[in-house]
Design a protein around this motif. Structure first.
Motif, PDB file in Angstrom:
ATOM      1  N   THR A 113      28.027   1.000  47.917  1.00  0.00           N
ATOM      2  CA  THR A 113      27.791   1.931  46.825  1.00  0.00           C
ATOM      3  C   THR A 113      28.577   3.215  47.071  1.00  0.00           C
ATOM      4  N   VAL A 114      29.246   3.722  46.042  1.00  0.00           N
ATOM      5  CA  VAL A 114      29.893   5.033  46.121  1.00  0.00           C
ATOM      6  C   VAL A 114      28.788   6.089  45.994  1.00  0.00           C
ATOM      7  N   VAL A 115      28.726   6.993  46.978  1.00  0.00           N
ATOM      8  CA  VAL A 115      27.669   8.001  46.974  1.00  0.00           C
ATOM      9  C   VAL A 115      28.258   9.378  46.683  1.00  0.00           C
ATOM     10  N   LEU A 116      27.593  10.123  45.811  1.00  0.00           N
ATOM     11  CA  LEU A 116      28.087  11.406  45.341  1.00  0.00           C
ATOM     12  C   LEU A 116      27.277  12.584  45.872  1.00  0.00           C
ATOM     13  N   TYR A 117      26.130  12.310  46.499  1.00  0.00           N
ATOM     14  CA  TYR A 117      25.275  13.417  46.985  1.00  0.00           C
ATOM     15  C   TYR A 117      25.889  14.220  48.124  1.00  0.00           C
ATOM     16  N   PRO A 118      26.810  13.665  48.963  1.00  0.00           N
ATOM     17  CA  PRO A 118      27.392  14.516  50.006  1.00  0.00           C
ATOM     18  C   PRO A 118      28.100  15.753  49.455  1.00  0.00           C
TER      19      PRO A 118
ATOM     20  N   GLU B  20      27.814   3.593  41.546  1.00  0.00           N
ATOM     21  CA  GLU B  20      27.817   4.866  42.251  1.00  0.00           C
ATOM     22  C   GLU B  20      26.546   5.629  41.921  1.00  0.00           C
ATOM     23  N   THR B  21      26.179   6.542  42.823  1.00  0.00           N
ATOM     24  CA  THR B  21      24.927   7.259  42.602  1.00  0.00           C
ATOM     25  C   THR B  21      24.934   8.625  43.273  1.00  0.00           C
TER      26      THR B  21
ATOM     27  N   ASP C  47      24.307  -2.470  31.963  1.00  0.00           N
ATOM     28  CA  ASP C  47      23.981  -1.225  31.252  1.00  0.00           C
ATOM     29  C   ASP C  47      24.700  -0.034  31.872  1.00  0.00           C
ATOM     30  N   GLU C  48      24.984   0.948  31.039  1.00  0.00           N
ATOM     31  CA  GLU C  48      25.436   2.237  31.519  1.00  0.00           C
ATOM     32  C   GLU C  48      24.243   3.189  31.504  1.00  0.00           C
ATOM     33  N   VAL C  49      24.004   3.854  32.633  1.00  0.00           N
ATOM     34  CA  VAL C  49      22.879   4.783  32.734  1.00  0.00           C
ATOM     35  C   VAL C  49      23.377   6.098  33.303  1.00  0.00           C
ATOM     36  N   THR C  50      22.572   7.130  33.155  1.00  0.00           N
ATOM     37  CA  THR C  50      22.840   8.414  33.791  1.00  0.00           C
ATOM     38  C   THR C  50      21.772   8.650  34.847  1.00  0.00           C
ATOM     39  N   VAL C  51      22.208   8.893  36.080  1.00  0.00           N
ATOM     40  CA  VAL C  51      21.292   9.207  37.176  1.00  0.00           C
ATOM     41  C   VAL C  51      21.047  10.716  37.168  1.00  0.00           C
TER      42      VAL C  51
END
Length: 291
Positions: free
Chosen positions: A8-13, A40-41, A116-120
């Motif tokens: 998974t591509v992670v964006l929180y860093p 990604e999340t 589905d496309e969602v927004t986290v």
């Protein structure tokens, strides 16, 4: 869809708390919930291997306007055939042939489907409180290392500031709380054989606590910038916490979230407690941001 073949591509860093994503896979889990895997999340998961920082609070916003609560985000892994979640993951992170993913756990009737496309959307206030707690934890560990430096009688591994790494040698558990942390250190025979002198620690505890607090106050007054160094975008790519203190830039391997400057901590208080746990002396450090 099949199970993903890459992490998974992670964006929180980078501090992200919101992102668009595609649902790659849905799978029921034994406790009755549904695991949702995204490409990604921004949602930070808890890692069963070292669960110091817990899961973010988050929701999915669907294309139809529905809001789906993420009850927990957990590090999981797949060999392409089976999804293993949390403590059931049978291999170390980075194992060849495995993909490590963030399993977002939702209720079984959640309104999401594969493709589905969602927004986290992550709870920013809660994230910030955990980020303060995690940065405070790292900073306090360095300050404690310095306060205990004269208790070592042998050469041992040093931390990023050149002090004997008591934290690295003695840590038993670490819990990141909102705006603080609780760290437990084992003062066992192994530590003493490495050269740590535990004799008389109780009598000096107040002085050690005061020295730790004074070091923290000096560092925070500098308002040093903090950032996360990343080797890549994937969940298992190496990441490190970096604080550019006036005396040196210091780095600690870390997969959590953090503030961007030490001034965001306000002020820190440290409380040290000695106890006996099943015959082993332990030192507990409670670190709390009070600003």
């Amino acid at each position: 869809m099949t199970l993903p073949a890459t992490d998974t591509v992670v964006l929180y860093p980078a501090g992200s708390t919101r992102n668009g994503a595609v649902v790659l896979h849905l799978e029921p889990v034994p406790d009755g919930r549904m695991a949702v895997l995204l490409d990604e999340t921004a949602c930070h998961p808890v890692d069963a291997g070292w669960p110091d920082q817990g899961t973010d609070r988050a929701v999915f916003l669907t294309s139809t306007g529905e809001e789906v609560a993420v009850t927990e985000a957990v590090v999981a892994a797949t060999d392409g055939e089976t999804l293993f979640i949390g403590a059931d993951v049978p291999v170390r992170k980075g194992e060849e042939g495995w993909a490590f993913v963030v399993a977002h756990l939702v209720t079984p009737d959640a309104a999401v489907s594969e493709g589905d496309e969602v927004t986290v959307v992550v709870d920013e206030e809660y994230r910030n409180a955990l980020s303060i707690g995690h940065t405070a934890c790292h900073l306090a560990s360095l300050a404690l290392n310095r306060a205990l430096a004269d208790r070592w009688t042998k050469e041992v591994r040093v931390d990023g500031l050149g002090e004997p790494d008591f934290d690295g040698a003695a840590i038993a558990s670490s819990l990141i709380r909102e705006n603080g942390s609780t760290d437990v250190f084992r003062l066992n025979k192994s530590l003493r054989r490495k050269g740590f002198a535990a004799d008389g620690l109780a009598e000096q505890l107040a002085a050690i606590e005061a020295a730790t607090g004074a070091t923290l106050a000096a560092w925070i007054s500098e308002d040093a910038p903090v950032h996360i160094d990343v080797a890549g975008p994937g969940l298992t790519d190496r990441r490190s916490w970096v604080a550019d203190l006036a005396e040196a830039s210091v780095s600690i391997p870390c997969g959590g979230t953090h503030v961007s400057a030490l001034s965001e901590l306000g002020s820190l208080t440290v409380t040290l407690e000695l106890a006996d746990v099943d015959g082993t002396p332990t030192l507990t450090m409670l670190t709390d941001a009070t600003g």
